[in-house]
Every structure is written in structure tokens, then in C-alpha cells.
Design a protein around this motif. Structure first.
Motif, PDB file in Angstrom:
ATOM      1  N   THR A 129      14.897  53.017   4.988  1.00  0.00           N
ATOM      2  CA  THR A 129      14.257  53.449   6.224  1.00  0.00           C
ATOM      3  C   THR A 129      13.295  52.362   6.687  1.00  0.00           C
ATOM      4  O   THR A 129      12.903  51.483   5.902  1.00  0.00           O
ATOM      5  N   ALA A 130      12.925  52.435   7.947  1.00  0.00           N
ATOM      6  CA  ALA A 130      11.910  51.539   8.508  1.00  0.00           C
ATOM      7  C   ALA A 130      11.305  52.235   9.712  1.00  0.00           C
ATOM      8  O   ALA A 130      11.958  53.048  10.371  1.00  0.00           O
ATOM      9  N   VAL A 131      10.064  51.901   9.986  1.00  0.00           N
ATOM     10  CA  VAL A 131       9.348  52.459  11.126  1.00  0.00           C
ATOM     11  C   VAL A 131       8.746  51.299  11.902  1.00  0.00           C
ATOM     12  O   VAL A 131       8.178  50.378  11.310  1.00  0.00           O
ATOM     13  N   CYS A 132       8.879  51.338  13.220  1.00  0.00           N
ATOM     14  CA  CYS A 132       8.192  50.353  14.048  1.00  0.00           C
ATOM     15  C   CYS A 132       7.811  51.011  15.370  1.00  0.00           C
ATOM     16  O   CYS A 132       8.370  52.037  15.742  1.00  0.00           O
ATOM     17  N   SER A 133       6.851  50.409  16.047  1.00  0.00           N
ATOM     18  CA  SER A 133       6.429  50.967  17.333  1.00  0.00           C
ATOM     19  C   SER A 133       7.547  50.753  18.361  1.00  0.00           C
ATOM     20  O   SER A 133       8.278  49.758  18.311  1.00  0.00           O
ATOM     21  N   GLU A 134       7.661  51.708  19.255  1.00  0.00           N
ATOM     22  CA  GLU A 134       8.718  51.656  20.265  1.00  0.00           C
ATOM     23  C   GLU A 134       8.613  50.394  21.119  1.00  0.00           C
ATOM     24  O   GLU A 134       9.627  49.808  21.500  1.00  0.00           O
ATOM     25  N   GLU A 135       7.405  49.950  21.369  1.00  0.00           N
ATOM     26  CA  GLU A 135       7.221  48.775  22.236  1.00  0.00           C
ATOM     27  C   GLU A 135       7.540  47.451  21.539  1.00  0.00           C
ATOM     28  O   GLU A 135       7.641  46.422  22.192  1.00  0.00           O
ATOM     29  N   HIS A 136       7.725  47.469  20.227  1.00  0.00           N
ATOM     30  CA  HIS A 136       8.003  46.223  19.491  1.00  0.00           C
ATOM     31  C   HIS A 136       9.514  45.957  19.508  1.00  0.00           C
ATOM     32  O   HIS A 136      10.228  46.147  18.531  1.00  0.00           O
ATOM     33  N   ALA A 137       9.984  45.454  20.643  1.00  0.00           N
ATOM     34  CA  ALA A 137      11.417  45.239  20.875  1.00  0.00           C
ATOM     35  C   ALA A 137      12.034  44.278  19.857  1.00  0.00           C
ATOM     36  O   ALA A 137      13.164  44.479  19.415  1.00  0.00           O
ATOM     37  N   ALA A 138      11.313  43.247  19.458  1.00  0.00           N
ATOM     38  CA  ALA A 138      11.869  42.268  18.512  1.00  0.00           C
ATOM     39  C   ALA A 138      12.157  42.917  17.154  1.00  0.00           C
ATOM     40  O   ALA A 138      13.225  42.697  16.578  1.00  0.00           O
ATOM     41  N   SER A 139      11.235  43.718  16.652  1.00  0.00           N
ATOM     42  CA  SER A 139      11.473  44.399  15.375  1.00  0.00           C
ATOM     43  C   SER A 139      12.607  45.402  15.492  1.00  0.00           C
ATOM     44  O   SER A 139      13.419  45.536  14.569  1.00  0.00           O
ATOM     45  N   ARG A 140      12.688  46.084  16.598  1.00  0.00           N
ATOM     46  CA  ARG A 140      13.777  47.042  16.790  1.00  0.00           C
ATOM     47  C   ARG A 140      15.129  46.318  16.759  1.00  0.00           C
ATOM     48  O   ARG A 140      16.078  46.798  16.148  1.00  0.00           O
ATOM     49  N   ARG A 141      15.199  45.149  17.395  1.00  0.00           N
ATOM     50  CA  ARG A 141      16.449  44.360  17.373  1.00  0.00           C
ATOM     51  C   ARG A 141      16.806  43.930  15.958  1.00  0.00           C
ATOM     52  O   ARG A 141      17.970  43.992  15.551  1.00  0.00           O
ATOM     53  N   VAL A 154       9.129  59.307  17.683  1.00  0.00           N
ATOM     54  CA  VAL A 154       8.061  60.296  17.631  1.00  0.00           C
ATOM     55  C   VAL A 154       6.928  59.825  18.544  1.00  0.00           C
ATOM     56  O   VAL A 154       6.318  58.780  18.289  1.00  0.00           O
ATOM     57  N   PRO A 155       6.676  60.576  19.624  1.00  0.00           N
ATOM     58  CA  PRO A 155       5.644  60.164  20.582  1.00  0.00           C
ATOM     59  C   PRO A 155       4.243  60.169  19.970  1.00  0.00           C
ATOM     60  O   PRO A 155       3.903  61.027  19.156  1.00  0.00           O
ATOM     61  N   GLU A 156       3.463  59.177  20.364  1.00  0.00           N
ATOM     62  CA  GLU A 156       2.046  59.078  20.007  1.00  0.00           C
ATOM     63  C   GLU A 156       1.809  59.395  18.534  1.00  0.00           C
ATOM     64  O   GLU A 156       0.976  60.221  18.176  1.00  0.00           O
ATOM     65  N   ASN A 157       2.523  58.701  17.669  1.00  0.00           N
ATOM     66  CA  ASN A 157       2.505  59.000  16.239  1.00  0.00           C
ATOM     67  C   ASN A 157       1.520  58.152  15.441  1.00  0.00           C
ATOM     68  O   ASN A 157       1.039  58.581  14.412  1.00  0.00           O
ATOM     69  N   THR A 158       1.250  56.943  15.907  1.00  0.00           N
ATOM     70  CA  THR A 158       0.386  56.019  15.162  1.00  0.00           C
ATOM     71  C   THR A 158      -0.638  55.408  16.105  1.00  0.00           C
ATOM     72  O   THR A 158      -0.307  55.065  17.239  1.00  0.00           O
ATOM     73  N   GLU A 159      -1.860  55.253  15.602  1.00  0.00           N
ATOM     74  CA  GLU A 159      -2.890  54.600  16.406  1.00  0.00           C
ATOM     75  C   GLU A 159      -2.954  53.129  16.027  1.00  0.00           C
ATOM     76  O   GLU A 159      -3.111  52.775  14.852  1.00  0.00           O
ATOM     77  N   ILE A 160      -2.790  52.276  17.028  1.00  0.00           N
ATOM     78  CA  ILE A 160      -2.898  50.827  16.843  1.00  0.00           C
ATOM     79  C   ILE A 160      -3.845  50.311  17.917  1.00  0.00           C
ATOM     80  O   ILE A 160      -3.608  50.524  19.103  1.00  0.00           O
ATOM     81  N   ALA A 161      -4.900  49.658  17.490  1.00  0.00           N
ATOM     82  CA  ALA A 161      -5.897  49.082  18.401  1.00  0.00           C
ATOM     83  C   ALA A 161      -6.434  50.138  19.370  1.00  0.00           C
ATOM     84  O   ALA A 161      -6.571  49.890  20.562  1.00  0.00           O
ATOM     85  N   ASP A 167       6.472  55.913  17.637  1.00  0.00           N
ATOM     86  CA  ASP A 167       7.109  55.276  16.495  1.00  0.00           C
ATOM     87  C   ASP A 167       8.609  55.531  16.507  1.00  0.00           C
ATOM     88  O   ASP A 167       9.060  56.648  16.783  1.00  0.00           O
ATOM     89  N   CYS A 168       9.370  54.484  16.184  1.00  0.00           N
ATOM     90  CA  CYS A 168      10.830  54.589  16.040  1.00  0.00           C
ATOM     91  C   CYS A 168      11.147  54.619  14.553  1.00  0.00           C
ATOM     92  O   CYS A 168      10.693  53.752  13.799  1.00  0.00           O
ATOM     93  N   PHE A 169      11.909  55.626  14.147  1.00  0.00           N
ATOM     94  CA  PHE A 169      12.316  55.785  12.757  1.00  0.00           C
ATOM     95  C   PHE A 169      13.776  55.411  12.623  1.00  0.00           C
ATOM     96  O   PHE A 169      14.624  55.973  13.306  1.00  0.00           O
ATOM     97  N   TYR A 170      14.046  54.441  11.749  1.00  0.00           N
ATOM     98  CA  TYR A 170      15.389  53.914  11.527  1.00  0.00           C
ATOM     99  C   TYR A 170      15.846  54.222  10.117  1.00  0.00           C
ATOM    100  O   TYR A 170      15.030  54.377   9.200  1.00  0.00           O
ATOM    101  N   SER A 171      17.180  54.247   9.929  1.00  0.00           N
ATOM    102  CA  SER A 171      17.706  54.410   8.579  1.00  0.00           C
ATOM    103  C   SER A 171      19.060  53.697   8.439  1.00  0.00           C
ATOM    104  O   SER A 171      19.718  53.404   9.436  1.00  0.00           O
ATOM    105  N   LEU A 172      19.415  53.450   7.181  1.00  0.00           N
ATOM    106  CA  LEU A 172      20.685  52.851   6.823  1.00  0.00           C
ATOM    107  C   LEU A 172      21.103  53.448   5.489  1.00  0.00           C
ATOM    108  O   LEU A 172      20.311  53.478   4.552  1.00  0.00           O
ATOM    109  N   GLU A 173      22.325  53.937   5.417  1.00  0.00           N
ATOM    110  CA  GLU A 173      22.851  54.443   4.157  1.00  0.00           C
ATOM    111  C   GLU A 173      23.786  53.402   3.556  1.00  0.00           C
ATOM    112  O   GLU A 173      24.613  52.829   4.246  1.00  0.00           O
ATOM    113  N   LYS A 174      23.620  53.163   2.266  1.00  0.00           N
ATOM    114  CA  LYS A 174      24.469  52.190   1.555  1.00  0.00           C
ATOM    115  C   LYS A 174      25.525  52.920   0.771  1.00  0.00           C
ATOM    116  O   LYS A 174      25.335  53.981   0.269  1.00  0.00           O
TER     117      LYS A 174
END
Length: 174
Positions: A129-141, A154-161, A167-174
Motif C-alpha cells: 500500500t501507499a498513501v500520498c496527497s491528491e495534489e502530489h501528481a508526481a508521486s501518484r504517477r 479520502v477528503p481532508e484526511n491529513t494536515e500538511i502546513a 489523501d489517495c490510497f493505493y494498493s498492489l497485490e503480488k
């Protein structure tokens, strides 16, 4: 445990005491931390660094961290980390930070795929799994290129600055 992992362009080395200056420079850099959280004090960085130097097992609560370096030049590229999140199915969360000079070269994707393969074969992880902010397009790519799928936002999930971010929640099954 393997101290080093190798790919076409990269060498990943398990975090060592000699990596302190790189770690300090990453976690104290507001630009590198802008999508992760506040830049950390030297005391906070030192505390986390000491934890991550400890031996790691599936039962560890700290991150297993590798320093990413260019194979050809030995230049510091950034860091890649895993942490056990669930036992059934065996699940690891992944995280990474790439220094400015090496962003956009495909290194994060290459390192992430290398770590996924290593962790699946060595430790038996079934899900990543991985989590990144929705606005961080490079990490999402990066996450998507590494084969991860977006599970939810998940809207308004983490406070940054001082600002709540989605937050975008990603997963990969192996």
C-alpha cells in the motif's frame, strides 16, 4: 538480510549511520517535505533515524529504509522505505522521497518495483500500500507506473502546513 539491492540504474543500500547527513538534509528540507508534512527538527530527525537503524523484522514497528543511489555515479537519489501494516494478508506500506536533482528520471518507479519484488520474495508480502496527497501528481504517477491502483481518495484526511489535504490510497497485490 540483504544490505543492498541492485537494478539497471540504481543501488539501494540499507540505511547506515553514515547516511545521517543525507537523511537530515531530506527531512529538514521544506520543499521535499511539502507533500508529506512539516520539515522536522534535527532532534525529531535524529530520533527517527536511530529507530530506523535498528534491526528490522516483520514484527518491527519502524520503517525498513534503503538509500537510493545512482549505480553509475553513486550520487544520492533519495530513500525508499517499507513498514509492515497487516499480518493477514501480509501487507507493507511503502514510502519514498527523491531529491530534487533526480526527480523525473524514473528512479522512484524503478526503486519501488525493486523493493516490491525483494519484499515479496524475501518476506512474503502479498499486498503493498501507499498513501500520498491528491495534489502530489508526481508521486501518484510513480505509484501507478509501479503497478499500484488507486483504491480511494479520502477528503481532508491529513494536515500538511496547516491545510487539510485529500489523501489517495493505493494498493498492489503480488
Amino acid at each position: 538480510m540483504n544490505e543492498q539491492l541492485f537494478s539497471a540504474h540504481l543501488t539501494l543500500s540499507k540505511l547506515a549511520p553514515t547516511d545521517w547527513e543525507l537523511i537530515r538534509s531530506i527531512y529538514s528540507n521544506p520543499a521535499l517535505m511539502q507533500h508529506i508534512g512539516a520539515a522536522m527538527s534535527e532532534e525529531e530527525i535524529r530520533r527517527n533515524f536511530e529507530k530506523e537503524l535498528a534491526p528490522w523484522s516483520l514484527d518491527s514497528t519502524h520503517w525498513l529504509t534503503w538509500i537510493i543511489r545512482e549505480a553509475a555515479t553513486s550520487s544520492d537519489v533519495g530513500l525508499m522505505s517499507l513498514c509492515t501494516r497487516r499480518r493477514e494478508p501480509l501487507t507493507a506500506e511503502a514510502g519514498f522521497i527523491i531529491v530534487e536533482a533526480h526527480k523525473g528520471k524514473g528512479y522512484a518507479t524503478e526503486a519501488l518495483q525493486l523493493v516490491f519484488d525483494f519484499a515479496a520474495s524475501t518476506y512474503g508480502f502479498k499486498v503493498f500500500t501507499a498513501v500520498c496527497s491528491e495534489e502530489h501528481a508526481a508521486s501518484r504517477r510513480v505509484l501507478e507506473k509501479a503497478g499500484m491502483k488507486l483504491d480511494k481518495i479520502v477528503p481532508e484526511n491529513t494536515e500538511i502546513a496547516g491545510k487539510l489535504v485529500n489523501d489517495c490510497f493505493y494498493s498492489l497485490e503480488k
